[in-house]
Design an enzyme around this catalytic site. Structure first.
Site, mmCIF file in Angstrom:
data_model
loop_
_atom_site.group_PDB
_atom_site.id
_atom_site.type_symbol
_atom_site.label_atom_id
_atom_site.label_comp_id
_atom_site.label_asym_id
_atom_site.label_seq_id
_atom_site.Cartn_x
_atom_site.Cartn_y
_atom_site.Cartn_z
ATOM 1 N N HIS A 143 24.061 35.354 6.347
ATOM 2 C CA HIS A 143 23.400 35.896 5.153
ATOM 3 C C HIS A 143 24.320 36.879 4.456
ATOM 4 O O HIS A 143 24.430 38.048 4.831
ATOM 5 C CB HIS A 143 22.085 36.572 5.560
ATOM 6 N N HIS A 152 25.873 37.564 0.293
ATOM 7 C CA HIS A 152 25.855 37.146 -1.116
ATOM 8 C C HIS A 152 27.247 37.266 -1.730
ATOM 9 O O HIS A 152 27.862 38.333 -1.646
ATOM 10 C CB HIS A 152 24.874 38.012 -1.913
ATOM 11 N N ASP A 200 28.084 37.532 -4.810
ATOM 12 C CA ASP A 200 28.158 38.567 -5.849
ATOM 13 C C ASP A 200 27.893 39.964 -5.293
ATOM 14 O O ASP A 200 27.879 40.935 -6.045
ATOM 15 C CB ASP A 200 27.185 38.252 -7.001
ATOM 16 N N GLY A 247 15.430 37.027 -4.829
ATOM 17 C CA GLY A 247 14.887 37.793 -5.953
ATOM 18 C C GLY A 247 13.630 38.511 -5.512
ATOM 19 O O GLY A 247 13.213 38.403 -4.362
ATOM 20 N N HIS A 255 14.423 33.966 1.291
ATOM 21 C CA HIS A 255 14.306 35.424 1.403
ATOM 22 C C HIS A 255 12.814 35.734 1.509
ATOM 23 O O HIS A 255 12.068 35.524 0.546
ATOM 24 C CB HIS A 255 14.840 36.107 0.147
ATOM 25 N N GLU A 265 11.064 40.880 3.418
ATOM 26 C CA GLU A 265 11.976 42.017 3.266
ATOM 27 C C GLU A 265 11.155 43.160 2.673
ATOM 28 O O GLU A 265 10.742 44.078 3.356
ATOM 29 C CB GLU A 265 13.155 41.640 2.367
ATOM 30 N N ASP A 270 24.530 40.926 4.239
ATOM 31 C CA ASP A 270 23.831 40.876 2.954
ATOM 32 C C ASP A 270 24.787 41.148 1.782
ATOM 33 O O ASP A 270 25.234 40.201 1.143
ATOM 34 C CB ASP A 270 22.644 41.848 2.924
HETATM 35 ZN ZN LIG Z 1 19.932 38.616 0.699
#
Ligand SMILES: [Zn+2]
EC number: 3.5.4.4
Length: 361
Positions: free
Chosen positions: A18, A20, A22, A180, A207, A210, A299
């Site tokens: 996991h 990202h 960006d 998101g 996701h 969380e 993350d």
């Molecule tokens: Zn994430």
């Protein structure tokens, strides 16, 4: 036995599920790409100042400031050159940190501002990862990257992105994800995308759990059929500690554990976003002791100023883990990867176990 410190952790073979794209840029790359593409809204103009700004904005507890961090990184990832470079450096940085297998996710729909098509965006990122894998190999490091394509849960393009993932399944894309804000955007809004993935015998993660609690996890599993849970920390809402101190699992927590549904836990990020108030209160340890399929993840390495080795070190310092614990979490992650079973097994038997055996001595 090798002392468990950061330099030894960097030598341990690690698996990351996991992360990202960006959320993992080098600060100096953000600056250089911004200059090249004429983006003038960055909040700092030196790499150290920018690194600090990203970490503090992510730490601020303000969702607005947290989201602003991604506005800056995504802004400089709109061109073929920018996308290729960010992906290449991602692979190189992970290899430098001793990661041997990583699944990196990004949302192609966020990189169309300069006129690229969804397919072109994916092609550039794949080229970058290939270049990064080759550069690492030249330095004697072996890393394999699988790509997850993410659809944004507030948007309406999830089916299109799922189809994109299948179009590129033989060229490095190994799965699909939605990300998101959870509140108000239940995963069941994207059922047709998940049905398409299942109908194509393909893997996906969601996701869930969380910011939002059990309903989000329940939907992701029961209605969407997710293979893994992105974060999933709030599964602890379904675990109570009885008067004798023994944890009691509710039906959903039991189901997640029974079915060995992997939890993509991201300790530093979970604290930054407020899913957990402090690392010492992170349910990682409880879930690990209850033998859930826990995995360690980064993350967003830029926003959390972290790496896989750092995340493991923080867990070691907080919960007192040893090499055999870390090996178990690593094997958990490798078992949960979206590449074929025989390839997972090969990495476990030929890379992970021998790598840890050297450290355990
Ligand atoms: Zn994430």
């Amino acid at each position: 036995m090798t002392a468990l410190d950061l330099s030894a952790l960097r030598r341990a073979p690690k698996v990351l599920l996991h992360d990202h794209l960006d959320g993992g840029l080098r600060p100096e790359t953000v600056l250089e790409l911004a200059r090249d593409c004429g983006y003038d809204a960055l909040p700092a103009d030196t790499a150290p100042a920018l690194a600090t700004w990203f970490r503090e904005a992510a730490d601020s507890g303000s969702l607005e400031r947290y989201l602003e961090t991604f506005a800056h990184t995504v802004a400089v990832m709109q061109t073929p050159v920018g996308l290729e470079r960010v992906a290449r450096e991602c692979a190189e940085d992970l290899a430098d940190d001793g990661v041997v297998y990583a699944e990196i996710r990004f949302a192609p729909e966020q990189h169309l501002e300069e006129g690229l098509t969804l397919d072109e965006v994916v092609e550039q990122v794949l080229l970058g990862f290939e270049a990064g894998e080759s550069a690492a190999e030249v330095r004697g490091q072996n890393i394999r990257i699988g790509v997850l394509l993410t659809a944004m849960r507030h948007a309406a393009r999830s089916r299109e992105i799922a189809e994109l993932a299948i179009r590129f399944r033989d060229r490095g894309v190994v799965g699909f994800d939605i990300a998101g804000a959870e509140a108000g955007n239940p995963p069941s809004r994207h059922l047709d995308a998940f049905e398409y993935m299942r109908g194509s015998n393909a893997h996906f993660t969601i996701h869930a759990g969380e910011a939002f609690g059990l309903p989000s996890i329940h939907e992701a599993i029961a209605f969407c059929g997710t293979d893994r849970l992105g974060h999933g920390v709030r599964i602890t809402d379904d675990i109570t500690i009885g008067p004798d101190g023994v944890p009691v699992l509710g039906t959903l927590a039991n189901y997640v554990r029974d079915k060995r549904i992997p939890l993509e836990l991201c300790p530093s990020s979970n604290v930054q976003t407020g899913a957990v108030d402090a690392l010492e209160n992170h349910p990682f340890d409880l879930l690990a002791r209850l033998r859930f399929r826990v995995t360690v993840n980064t993350d967003n390495r830029l926003m959390s100023d972290t790496s896989m080795s750092q995340e493991m070190l923080r867990l070691v310092e907080t919960f007192g883990y040893g090499w055999t614990d870390l090996e178990r979490y690593t094997i958990n992650a490798m078992k949960s990867a979206f590449i074929p079973f025989d390839q997972r097994l090969q990495l476990i038997d030929e890379v992970i176990k021998p790598g840890f055996a050297v450290l355990v001595g």
